[in-house]
Scaffold this active site. Structure first.
Site, short mmCIF file in Angstrom:
data_model
loop_
_atom_site.label_atom_id
_atom_site.label_comp_id
_atom_site.label_asym_id
_atom_site.label_seq_id
_atom_site.Cartn_x
_atom_site.Cartn_y
_atom_site.Cartn_z
N ASP A 150 -7.84 -4.97 -3.33
CA ASP A 150 -8.94 -4.13 -2.86
C ASP A 150 -8.58 -2.68 -3.14
OD1 ASP A 150 -11.44 -3.76 -1.72
OD2 ASP A 150 -10.74 -3.82 0.35
N LYS A 208 -11.26 -5.53 -6.72
CA LYS A 208 -12.33 -4.54 -6.68
C LYS A 208 -12.53 -3.94 -8.07
CE LYS A 208 -12.11 -1.19 -3.43
NZ LYS A 208 -13.13 -1.40 -2.41
N ASP A 229 3.99 2.24 -4.16
CA ASP A 229 2.91 2.27 -5.15
C ASP A 229 2.96 0.98 -5.95
OD1 ASP A 229 1.20 2.81 -7.29
OD2 ASP A 229 1.87 4.90 -7.47
N ASP A 262 0.88 -1.18 0.00
CA ASP A 262 0.00 0.00 0.00
C ASP A 262 0.91 1.22 0.00
OD1 ASP A 262 -3.28 0.24 1.06
OD2 ASP A 262 -2.08 2.06 0.72
C1 LIG Z 1 -10.34 -0.07 0.45
S1 LIG Z 1 -8.70 0.13 1.01
C2 LIG Z 1 -8.20 -1.53 1.36
C3 LIG Z 1 -8.79 -2.12 2.61
C4 LIG Z 1 -8.17 -3.45 2.95
N1 LIG Z 1 -8.57 -4.50 2.02
C5 LIG Z 1 -8.52 -3.91 4.34
O1 LIG Z 1 -9.16 -4.95 4.50
O2 LIG Z 1 -8.11 -3.24 5.31
C6 LIG Z 1 -7.86 0.46 -0.50
C7 LIG Z 1 -6.38 0.73 -0.36
O3 LIG Z 1 -5.79 0.73 -1.66
C8 LIG Z 1 -4.64 1.55 -1.58
N2 LIG Z 1 -4.15 1.88 -2.92
C9 LIG Z 1 -4.79 2.54 -3.90
N3 LIG Z 1 -4.00 2.69 -4.97
C10 LIG Z 1 -2.82 2.06 -4.68
C11 LIG Z 1 -1.60 1.88 -5.39
N4 LIG Z 1 -1.42 2.36 -6.63
N5 LIG Z 1 -0.60 1.20 -4.78
C12 LIG Z 1 -0.76 0.74 -3.52
N6 LIG Z 1 -1.89 0.90 -2.79
C13 LIG Z 1 -2.91 1.56 -3.37
C14 LIG Z 1 -5.15 2.76 -0.79
O4 LIG Z 1 -4.07 3.49 -0.24
C15 LIG Z 1 -6.04 2.08 0.25
O5 LIG Z 1 -5.36 1.91 1.47
#
Ligand SMILES: C[S@@+](CC[C@H](N)C(=O)[O-])C[C@H]1O[C@@H](n2cnc3c(N)ncnc32)[C@H](O)[C@@H]1O
Length: 235
Positions: A144, A184, A120, A104
């Site tokens: 997700d 997702k 990232d 993340d």
């Molecule tokens: C809905 S949350 C995930 C919740 C997690 N599944 C849980 O059960 O706690 C989505 C996450 O995706 C991460 N995210 C979005 N784009 C990303 C990327 N390009 N690289 C890494 N993480 C990313 C966001 O920072 C966020 O923390």
């Protein structure tokens, strides 16, 4: 799995209102009220999960059986860590020999047994770092990931769809034969070309909406089961 009902062993009443008028924006107030009155949020606290999202994975697994048998799991977009907690448990992962790699760009408090990369996923170095972190090819790739919201709905959807697509190509590149991919997506958002690629590579490809995913949200999950393996000239 049945969704949590009004039962409320946290001692907190459902249907609570936020009192401090004037100091909080109306949209923030609505979010807070929905959050504190959400039975999944209360159940997450009771059961020790870091997010209500944990129940989405548990509900999908209960119906579609994707967790059992997974020896290694990659968790994309893992913070705050609900899915990672489940992944560590089902793989019996330990800090000494992690079988779960999570990524993340936000910080995540350590989850025992999970090798966490704060970077990232779109960074070129991410795929190999993830595989190294969990000690080899995974049997399950979870995503997700949701792009940070810009306030422009169409832009947000396109960005999240892009993350789903990159995750899918990563999954077909790294999964063990027989493995599964869950990501997702949005209602009506999955590109036809991506679906065609997944249908060629997996035994079954479906969209699922677990009860824990809010009915008013366009969020869906794309579930591809039974990876057929890489074509011989690709291997
Ligand atoms: C809905 S949350 C995930 C919740 C997690 N599944 C849980 O059960 O706690 C989505 C996450 O995706 C991460 N995210 C979005 N784009 C990303 C990327 N390009 N690289 C890494 N993480 C990313 C966001 O920072 C966020 O923390």
């Amino acid at each position: 799995m049945k969704g949590p009902t009004g039962g409320n062993r946290t001692g907190r009443k459902l249907g609570q209102k936020i009192r401090k008028r004037g100091k909080i924006k109306a949209s923030s107030r609505r979010w807070l009220e929905r959050h504190i009155n959400d039975p999944y949020v209360q159940r997450a606290q009771l059961e020790g999960y870091r997010s209500r999202a944990a129940f989405k994975l548990l509900e999908i697994d209960q119906k579609h059986g994707i967790l059992s048998g997974a020896r290694r799991i990659v968790d994309l977009g893992s913070a705050p860590g609900g899915w990672s907690q489940i992944a560590a448990r089902v793989t019996g992962s330990t800090d000494a020999a992690p079988k779960v790699a999570a990524i993340d760009f936000l910080e995540m408090d350590p989850v025992p047994g999970v090798a966490f990369l704060q970077m990232d996923f779109l960074d070129d170095a991410a795929p190999s770092a993830l595989i190294e972190a969990c000690g080899g090819a995974p049997d399950l790739v979870l995503s997700d990931m949701a792009a940070p919201t810009t306030g422009h709905r169409r832009t947000d959807h396109l960005r999240t769809m892009h993350l789903c697509e990159v995750a899918a190509y990563f999954a077909v590149d790294v999964l063990n034969t027989g493995g599964h991919f869950l990501a997702k997506t949005f209602q009506g958002g999955t590109e036809a070309a991506l679906l065609t690629m997944l249908k060629r590579s997996f035994t079954s490809v479906i969209h699922v909406k677990p009860p824990a995913s809010r009915a008013e949200s366009v969020e869906m999950y794309l579930l591809a089961k039974g990876f057929k393996g890489k074509p011989a000239d690709d291997a």
